[in-house]
Design a protein around this motif. Structure first.
Motif, short mmCIF file in Angstrom:
data_model
loop_
_atom_site.label_atom_id
_atom_site.label_comp_id
_atom_site.label_asym_id
_atom_site.label_seq_id
_atom_site.Cartn_x
_atom_site.Cartn_y
_atom_site.Cartn_z
N ARG A 126 0.84 -1.20 0.00
CA ARG A 126 0.00 0.00 0.00
C ARG A 126 0.87 1.25 0.00
O ARG A 126 0.62 2.20 -0.75
CB ARG A 126 -0.92 -0.02 1.23
N PHE A 127 1.91 1.26 0.83
CA PHE A 127 2.81 2.41 0.89
C PHE A 127 3.50 2.65 -0.45
O PHE A 127 3.56 3.77 -0.95
CB PHE A 127 3.85 2.19 1.99
N GLU A 128 4.01 1.58 -1.05
CA GLU A 128 4.70 1.72 -2.34
C GLU A 128 3.74 2.15 -3.44
O GLU A 128 4.12 2.92 -4.34
CB GLU A 128 5.40 0.42 -2.70
N MET A 129 2.49 1.69 -3.39
CA MET A 129 1.51 2.11 -4.38
C MET A 129 1.22 3.60 -4.25
O MET A 129 1.12 4.32 -5.25
CB MET A 129 0.21 1.31 -4.22
N LYS A 130 1.09 4.09 -3.00
CA LYS A 130 0.86 5.52 -2.81
C LYS A 130 2.02 6.33 -3.36
O LYS A 130 1.83 7.35 -4.02
CB LYS A 130 0.69 5.84 -1.32
N ARG A 134 1.79 9.05 -6.44
CA ARG A 134 2.27 10.44 -6.31
C ARG A 134 3.33 10.75 -7.36
O ARG A 134 3.33 11.82 -7.95
CB ARG A 134 2.84 10.65 -4.91
N ARG A 135 4.25 9.79 -7.58
CA ARG A 135 5.30 10.02 -8.58
C ARG A 135 4.69 10.16 -9.97
O ARG A 135 5.07 11.05 -10.74
CB ARG A 135 6.29 8.85 -8.56
N LYS A 138 3.00 13.58 -10.30
CA LYS A 138 3.99 14.64 -10.52
C LYS A 138 4.51 14.60 -11.94
O LYS A 138 4.70 15.64 -12.59
CB LYS A 138 5.16 14.49 -9.54
N GLN A 139 4.77 13.38 -12.44
CA GLN A 139 5.30 13.25 -13.79
C GLN A 139 4.27 13.74 -14.82
O GLN A 139 4.63 14.43 -15.78
CB GLN A 139 5.66 11.78 -14.08
N ARG A 140 3.00 13.41 -14.62
CA ARG A 140 1.96 13.88 -15.54
C ARG A 140 1.87 15.40 -15.52
O ARG A 140 1.72 16.05 -16.57
CB ARG A 140 0.60 13.27 -15.18
N ARG A 141 1.93 16.00 -14.31
CA ARG A 141 1.90 17.47 -14.23
C ARG A 141 3.08 18.08 -14.95
O ARG A 141 2.93 19.07 -15.69
CB ARG A 141 1.91 17.92 -12.77
N ALA A 142 4.27 17.51 -14.75
CA ALA A 142 5.46 18.04 -15.42
C ALA A 142 5.34 17.89 -16.93
O ALA A 142 5.68 18.82 -17.70
CB ALA A 142 6.71 17.31 -14.91
N ASP A 143 4.82 16.75 -17.39
CA ASP A 143 4.63 16.55 -18.83
C ASP A 143 3.60 17.54 -19.39
O ASP A 143 3.79 18.08 -20.49
CB ASP A 143 4.17 15.11 -19.13
N LEU A 144 2.52 17.78 -18.65
CA LEU A 144 1.49 18.73 -19.08
C LEU A 144 2.07 20.14 -19.18
O LEU A 144 1.84 20.84 -20.18
CB LEU A 144 0.31 18.71 -18.12
N LYS A 145 2.85 20.55 -18.18
CA LYS A 145 3.46 21.89 -18.22
C LYS A 145 4.44 22.02 -19.39
O LYS A 145 4.47 23.04 -20.07
CB LYS A 145 4.17 22.20 -16.91
#
Length: 167
Positions: A126-130, A134-135, A138-145
């Motif tokens: 569960r921890f690794e999935m969270k 999150r990673r 963040k990657q999608r946001r960076a790609d969108l920007k």
């Protein structure tokens, strides 16, 4: 129950406990003595056997003739070997092997499932999935920007080209 009776009862219980412990100690000592006697008898028997073997080897220790060292030569390096003949098993032996293998595989699977479903493992997953979610976010946001910057840069370049052509 009076105080004297309580003390008398406690002393009686302690006396019984001491008696039981003495009996247990005595039986342990008797067993230990028997073990020591048995071990010493076995030691004497082993020494006799060792002496007999030493006498037998001393009498049979005739000097052996030394031969020249043998040099082994590989002669069938490239020759094809016939395939080994498969072993034939009786029905009972085959069933026993099959059953053992099946039981071992089932036990291994059960152990893996039990370990996989353990609370510690589930919490770690569960921890690794969270963390992965999150990673990826963040990657999608960076790609969108980055895509938006690229789009705006292309639009500005297209406007600049249109202004130059218009002038």
């Amino acid at each position: 129950m009076t105080r004297d009776q309580t003390v008398l009862l406690a002393v009686g219980v302690l006396a019984v406990l001491c008696l039981v412990m003495c009996l247990a100690l005595w039986t342990a000592l008797v067993r230990a003595r028997r073990g020591v006697i048995r071990t010493s008898d076995e030691l004497v028997a082993l020494r006799r056997r060792l002496d007999d073997l030493e006498h037998a080897s001393a009498s049979a220790a005739a000097p052996m003739p030394t031969s020249a060292p043998v040099e082994f030569v590989i002669t069938d390096l490239g020759a094809p070997r016939p395939p080994p003949e498969p072993m034939r098993l009786e029905g009972r032996a085959f069933a026993d092997l099959l059953l053992r293998e099946t039981v071992v595989k089932a036990a291994a699977l059960a152990q893996g499932v039990r370990r996989g479903l353990a609370p510690a493992t589930r919490n770690r997953i569960r921890f690794e999935m969270k963390q992965e979610v999150r990673r990826a976010r963040k990657q999608r946001r960076a790609d969108l920007k980055a895509a938006q910057r690229d789009l705006h840069a292309r639009q500005r370049a297209a406007l600049a080209v249109d202004r130059r052509e218009a002038s």
